[in-house]
Motif scaffolding. Structure first.
Motif, PDB file in Angstrom:
ATOM      1  N   LEU A   1      57.786  33.756  55.098  1.00 52.12           N
ATOM      2  CA  LEU A   1      57.291  32.511  54.506  1.00 52.12           C
ATOM      3  C   LEU A   1      58.022  32.083  53.236  1.00 52.12           C
ATOM      4  O   LEU A   1      58.209  30.877  53.020  1.00 52.12           O
ATOM      5  CB  LEU A   1      55.785  32.642  54.222  1.00 52.12           C
ATOM      6  CG  LEU A   1      54.860  32.388  55.410  1.00 52.12           C
ATOM      7  CD1 LEU A   1      53.433  32.765  55.046  1.00 52.12           C
ATOM      8  CD2 LEU A   1      54.934  30.937  55.853  1.00 52.12           C
TER       9      LEU A   1
ATOM     10  N   ASP B   1      54.860  31.000  47.107  1.00 52.69           N
ATOM     11  CA  ASP B   1      54.202  31.811  48.134  1.00 52.69           C
ATOM     12  C   ASP B   1      52.956  32.469  47.547  1.00 52.69           C
ATOM     13  O   ASP B   1      53.047  33.280  46.635  1.00 52.69           O
ATOM     14  CB  ASP B   1      55.159  32.880  48.653  1.00 52.69           C
ATOM     15  CG  ASP B   1      54.514  33.759  49.707  1.00 52.69           C
ATOM     16  OD1 ASP B   1      53.548  33.305  50.350  1.00 52.69           O
ATOM     17  OD2 ASP B   1      54.957  34.901  49.884  1.00 52.69           O
TER      18      ASP B   1
ATOM     19  N   HIS C   1      50.683  33.900  49.755  1.00 54.60           N
ATOM     20  CA  HIS C   1      50.100  34.558  50.920  1.00 54.60           C
ATOM     21  C   HIS C   1      50.244  36.074  50.919  1.00 54.60           C
ATOM     22  O   HIS C   1      49.499  36.753  51.617  1.00 54.60           O
ATOM     23  CB  HIS C   1      50.748  33.998  52.193  1.00 54.60           C
ATOM     24  CG  HIS C   1      50.509  32.548  52.396  1.00 54.60           C
ATOM     25  ND1 HIS C   1      49.426  32.061  53.077  1.00 54.60           N
ATOM     26  CD2 HIS C   1      51.216  31.455  51.977  1.00 54.60           C
ATOM     27  CE1 HIS C   1      49.466  30.740  53.091  1.00 54.60           C
ATOM     28  NE2 HIS C   1      50.544  30.351  52.430  1.00 54.60           N
TER      29      HIS C   1
ATOM     30  N   ALA D   1      53.993  33.831  59.663  1.00 53.39           N
ATOM     31  CA  ALA D   1      52.957  32.872  60.053  1.00 53.39           C
ATOM     32  C   ALA D   1      53.376  32.189  61.344  1.00 53.39           C
ATOM     33  O   ALA D   1      54.524  32.309  61.791  1.00 53.39           O
ATOM     34  CB  ALA D   1      52.736  31.841  58.949  1.00 53.39           C
TER      35      ALA D   1
ATOM     36  N   HIS E   1      44.114  25.537  58.042  1.00 51.04           N
ATOM     37  CA  HIS E   1      45.381  25.522  57.311  1.00 51.04           C
ATOM     38  C   HIS E   1      45.151  26.033  55.895  1.00 51.04           C
ATOM     39  O   HIS E   1      44.038  25.963  55.368  1.00 51.04           O
ATOM     40  CB  HIS E   1      45.946  24.100  57.191  1.00 51.04           C
ATOM     41  CG  HIS E   1      46.374  23.483  58.476  1.00 51.04           C
ATOM     42  ND1 HIS E   1      45.541  22.696  59.235  1.00 51.04           N
ATOM     43  CD2 HIS E   1      47.564  23.523  59.140  1.00 51.04           C
ATOM     44  CE1 HIS E   1      46.191  22.272  60.304  1.00 51.04           C
ATOM     45  NE2 HIS E   1      47.414  22.754  60.275  1.00 51.04           N
TER      46      HIS E   1
ATOM     47  N   THR F   1      50.459  26.008  55.768  1.00 44.13           N
ATOM     48  CA  THR F   1      50.577  27.190  56.625  1.00 44.13           C
ATOM     49  C   THR F   1      49.390  27.279  57.575  1.00 44.13           C
ATOM     50  O   THR F   1      48.244  27.105  57.165  1.00 44.13           O
ATOM     51  CB  THR F   1      50.635  28.465  55.754  1.00 44.13           C
ATOM     52  OG1 THR F   1      51.769  28.384  54.883  1.00 44.13           O
ATOM     53  CG2 THR F   1      50.762  29.711  56.619  1.00 44.13           C
TER      54      THR F   1
ATOM     55  N   GLU G   1      46.507  28.873  59.341  1.00 38.23           N
ATOM     56  CA  GLU G   1      45.674  30.010  58.947  1.00 38.23           C
ATOM     57  C   GLU G   1      44.681  30.436  60.021  1.00 38.23           C
ATOM     58  O   GLU G   1      44.045  31.478  59.872  1.00 38.23           O
ATOM     59  CB  GLU G   1      44.925  29.680  57.656  1.00 38.23           C
ATOM     60  CG  GLU G   1      45.811  29.681  56.424  1.00 38.23           C
ATOM     61  CD  GLU G   1      46.260  31.078  56.012  1.00 38.23           C
ATOM     62  OE1 GLU G   1      45.523  32.043  56.281  1.00 38.23           O
ATOM     63  OE2 GLU G   1      47.357  31.199  55.426  1.00 38.23           O
TER      64      GLU G   1
END
Length: 242
Positions: A133, A140, A142, A180, A193, A198, A200
């Motif tokens: 990602l 980022d 995540h 992802a 999302h 992204t 989700e």
């Protein structure tokens, strides 16, 4: 139904040490997964990697399936070379979880993919993944930090299965992933999302659900309780009357 539903949870093989034993091969999954199932009313049944052709036989003894998080799926499964930062070290797990998901989808079994599990679900349905990602995001949020989960917001899509389970317009979730969904798999739709776009959560027919975050690391049992309800309903439908 006079018993709790049996929920299979995939595990993986690693070298571990404990007590006087060193570097022994073990099948494991973090305890939070089994507690997540148990606290939601199910019986957790651990599924170590096995011969892929045995997946339908194994699932015939279960009521629902959970594919747990973990290292990256080998991108050969979606026809791409590996990114330099891909964590690919579980070929037996890759084969086993792909077989489990194919068998569960064919049987219409209630299933939940968590983090890696959502990604494998997408690939099994013909989709692809963003392998790292940070290559496509300016910031980022995540991936947490080494050994520690982060948190970020997700936005469930109204009118979806997940949107019905989590009706909030936005909620904070535990997260730890660097890959992802890229191209969505056939028969799936996006059901949540992150604010950065992204994907989700994804879902398919019946109770087929994947979430990119780690609900087992929090206190919100709604997703797992819904899986347990779906498993219970499927068992009741299969019980002959009289």
């Amino acid at each position: 139904m006079d018993r709790r539903p049996y929920i299979g949870v995939s595990t993986y093989l690693v070298d571990a040490s404990w007590s006087s034993w060193r570097n022994r091969r073990v099948a494991l999954v973090p305890e939070r997964y089994t507690a997540y199932v148990q606290d939601s009313g199910g019986v957790a049944v651990l599924l170590p990697p096995d011969a892929p052709e045995r997946a339908p036989e194994v699932l015939a003894r279960l009521d629902a399936l959970v594919i747990a998080g973990g290292p990256d799926l080998d991108p050969a499964y979606y026809g791409e070379p590996a990114h330099p930062l891909a964590e690919i070290d579980s070929p037996e797990r890759d084969r086993w979880e792909v077989a489990l998901l194919r068998a569960a989808l064919a049987a219409g079994m209630p299933l939940l993919g968590i983090c890696r599990g959502m990604q494998v679900l997408n690939v099994v349905c013909g989709g692809t993944l963003v392998q790292h990602l940070p290559d496509v995001l300016d910031v980022d949020v995540h991936n947490g930090s080494p050994g520690r989960y982060g948190t970020h917001a997700v936005r469930p899509v109204p009118g979806t299965l997940l949107g019905g389970l989590l009706p909030e317009s936005e909620l904070e979730v535990p997260t730890y992933h660097h890959q992802a969904v890229d191209r969505l798999g056939e028969g799936l739709r996006v059901s949540a999302h992150a604010p950065d776009g992204t994907v989700e959560a994804i879902e398919g027919p019946g109770f087929t659900l994947g979430v990119q975050w780690h609900p087992e690391q929090g206190d919100d049992l709604r997703v797992m309780r819904a899986l347990v309800r779906a498993a219970t309903a499927a068992v009741l439908e299969a019980v002959p009357l009289g």
